[in-house]
Design an enzyme around this catalytic site. Sequence first.
Site, mmCIF file in Angstrom:
data_model
loop_
_atom_site.group_PDB
_atom_site.id
_atom_site.type_symbol
_atom_site.label_atom_id
_atom_site.label_comp_id
_atom_site.label_asym_id
_atom_site.label_seq_id
_atom_site.Cartn_x
_atom_site.Cartn_y
_atom_site.Cartn_z
ATOM 1 C CD GLU A 21 67.861 105.935 32.510
ATOM 2 O OE1 GLU A 21 69.047 105.564 32.541
ATOM 3 O OE2 GLU A 21 66.910 105.229 32.871
ATOM 4 C CB CYS A 40 75.358 108.037 29.874
ATOM 5 S SG CYS A 40 74.100 107.230 28.886
HETATM 6 P P1 NDP Z 1 72.291 118.570 31.523
HETATM 7 O O1 NDP Z 1 72.067 117.879 32.785
HETATM 8 O O2 NDP Z 1 72.975 119.876 31.521
HETATM 9 O O3 NDP Z 1 70.900 118.845 30.751
HETATM 10 C C1 NDP Z 1 69.945 117.837 30.506
HETATM 11 C C2 NDP Z 1 68.620 118.504 30.210
HETATM 12 O O4 NDP Z 1 68.136 119.139 31.384
HETATM 13 C C3 NDP Z 1 68.687 119.598 29.147
HETATM 14 O O5 NDP Z 1 67.498 119.584 28.386
HETATM 15 C C4 NDP Z 1 68.801 120.838 29.994
HETATM 16 O O6 NDP Z 1 68.394 122.007 29.335
HETATM 17 C C5 NDP Z 1 67.853 120.512 31.119
HETATM 18 N N1 NDP Z 1 68.080 121.282 32.342
HETATM 19 C C6 NDP Z 1 69.169 122.003 32.728
HETATM 20 N N2 NDP Z 1 68.983 122.555 33.953
HETATM 21 C C7 NDP Z 1 67.754 122.152 34.357
HETATM 22 C C8 NDP Z 1 66.982 122.358 35.548
HETATM 23 N N3 NDP Z 1 67.427 123.088 36.576
HETATM 24 N N4 NDP Z 1 65.761 121.798 35.628
HETATM 25 C C9 NDP Z 1 65.290 121.016 34.631
HETATM 26 N N5 NDP Z 1 65.957 120.793 33.466
HETATM 27 C C10 NDP Z 1 67.175 121.342 33.342
HETATM 28 O O7 NDP Z 1 73.017 117.485 30.616
HETATM 29 P P2 NDP Z 1 73.569 117.597 29.154
HETATM 30 O O8 NDP Z 1 72.479 117.920 28.189
HETATM 31 O O9 NDP Z 1 74.757 118.506 29.187
HETATM 32 O O10 NDP Z 1 74.011 116.063 28.859
HETATM 33 C C11 NDP Z 1 75.238 115.525 29.222
HETATM 34 C C12 NDP Z 1 75.141 114.754 30.503
HETATM 35 O O11 NDP Z 1 74.035 113.872 30.505
HETATM 36 C C13 NDP Z 1 76.328 113.871 30.737
HETATM 37 O O12 NDP Z 1 76.735 113.961 32.058
HETATM 38 C C14 NDP Z 1 75.826 112.463 30.457
HETATM 39 O O13 NDP Z 1 76.497 111.433 31.065
HETATM 40 C C15 NDP Z 1 74.416 112.533 30.861
HETATM 41 N N6 NDP Z 1 73.646 111.583 30.080
HETATM 42 C C16 NDP Z 1 73.129 110.480 30.673
HETATM 43 C C17 NDP Z 1 72.449 109.548 29.940
HETATM 44 C C18 NDP Z 1 71.860 108.315 30.527
HETATM 45 O O14 NDP Z 1 71.153 107.597 29.849
HETATM 46 N N7 NDP Z 1 72.106 108.004 31.784
HETATM 47 C C19 NDP Z 1 72.276 109.717 28.510
HETATM 48 C C20 NDP Z 1 72.856 110.918 28.009
HETATM 49 C C21 NDP Z 1 73.505 111.801 28.777
HETATM 50 P P3 NDP Z 1 69.471 122.930 28.589
HETATM 51 O O15 NDP Z 1 70.291 122.042 27.718
HETATM 52 O O16 NDP Z 1 68.611 123.823 27.834
HETATM 53 O O17 NDP Z 1 70.282 123.575 29.706
#
Ligand code: NDP
Length: 513
Positions: free
Chosen positions: A251, A285
């Site tokens: 997502e 999002c």
């Molecule tokens: P990120 O993609 O930075 O992080 C999402 C999660 O993935 C966090 O728990 C993060 O950990 C973890 N993560 C980071 N790097 C890795 C990796 N290499 N492997 C596995 N996991 C990893 O997103 P954000 O948290 O900054 O959220 C914002 C973004 O998410 C926006 O672009 C938004 O549009 C999207 N989003 C989409 C949604 C949907 O339903 N389609 C809903 C909500 C948000 P850590 O934070 O510890 O780095």
Amino acid sequence: MATKQKGSSNGVKQVEAPANGAPQLEIRNPVTQELIGYVPIHNAEEVRAAAERARAAQPAWEARSAKERAYMLRCWGDLLWQKRAELMRIIRSETGKNETGAFLEVYGVHTAALWLYHNAPRILRPQNRMPLIPVIQRAKVYFKPHGVVGCITPWNYPLYNGFIDLIPALVAGNSIVVKPSELSPFTTQFCVDLMVQAGIPKEVVQMVTGDGSTGAAVIDNVDYVSFTGSTATGRKVAERAAKRLIQYTLELGGKDPMIVLEDANLELAASGTIRSALENSGQACVSTERVYVTAPIYDKYIERLMFYARQIKIGAGDGFDVDMGSMTHEREVKRVEAHIKDAVEKGAELVYGGQRRPDLGPLFIEPTILTGVTHDMDVMREETFGPVIAIMKVKDADEAVRMANDSEYGLSGAIFTRNLARGEQLARMLRNGDIGINRTYAVAGSHALPWGGRKESGLGRRGGPEGLLRYVQPQSILIDTTIGAIPGLTLLDTLTFNTLLVLRVLRRYIPFL
Ligand code: NDP
């Protein structure tokens, strides 16, 4: 988990730094910058151990009926609701969002648990299917859980975006390793602790904390990944999961369009734009980021939009009358400012807002309206993820649809029109996962609907039967009663050969055969 625990059954939450100097994250309130607590950065070995605990607990969890699992999740939902005041405080302390936003997270997850309680046992029930040779054979499809599901969740809706993916995985019979965002672990911690209180065995839901490396280790140790986050990270998740040949859903981000047609109710369209673009300070999002307004009503729409924008109450205060809270992280505010700057430099007009509000807190930014934008500006191409409304005048509905589809993203969208049939027809021309007609946030809270993105907005769906069935693998079982069976060395003995020929003819006319 290696670190000292305080007030948590799972061993994650800490209010003091660990004395042994283990790596940790400091969690701060984005509004006050106060330290909320520490969580450990779990390394690959600790994540593996958590996944092993979840794996050991999974068969007993699967052995319970879907009805029993769904009932436990409903009890958990009731607990969330009872403790909503405390939970909303935690959500707000980690994200800076307003009270309405925190309330809606609790409401949305609670009602998702209720939907699953009423529907999941039926959806997961084994199904009878038609075998090759009816009467003599019987065929059934069973829905088997994957095993251990890894849920990697973001900070923008730490409850909703985490748990509407997590709870169907549990109801389907999987155990869980959940890794919340490094910005918002305590909401997840609170909810996982409530699961234990609701009677869900402690080992079935394992929580790990840390940064991206911890998330990567989750992918290495589970049987299915449910990821919510940015498109950039989603791509990394897909690559890592593909190496292990495990399934996943992504997502991801959006750049959601809204189309306002000349026959729209302008009060609903303008206030709907505000509501959708500014919810959670635009850090959603599915928030509206691009608005295409047909020429005949353009000026009037802008006037009504400004009217509503001026009434927005921003702040960190309590109460449902605060319309917009803080943003959550400095890097997010910086990206919003960069998009506004880029648009203005390329000729857009900043007609409202656009400034930080340090008097309210370090991460507050005013609701912002940009007009005269074009598709060569970042604000129309990249996800802004902030309280920015970018508006473009278009000739007619055809041009609006063409522009709306001119994006790498395809998550959500909205059309405002009084002609509902035309709205539906245009909606079907948009390459987005969901569209609301005279409504934004079409799918959030409608738990029977599948929700997810096309193009770079994701793979797979959450919500509805589709969102539940992704967490199971169908297993087909064919039972041959052996009536009339004779030993044979080829697939086609005489009797089978003749039976198949008769069935071929019958199957031309009888659809269910
Ligand atoms: P990120 O993609 O930075 O992080 C999402 C999660 O993935 C966090 O728990 C993060 O950990 C973890 N993560 C980071 N790097 C890795 C990796 N290499 N492997 C596995 N996991 C990893 O997103 P954000 O948290 O900054 O959220 C914002 C973004 O998410 C926006 O672009 C938004 O549009 C999207 N989003 C989409 C949604 C949907 O339903 N389609 C809903 C909500 C948000 P850590 O934070 O510890 O780095």
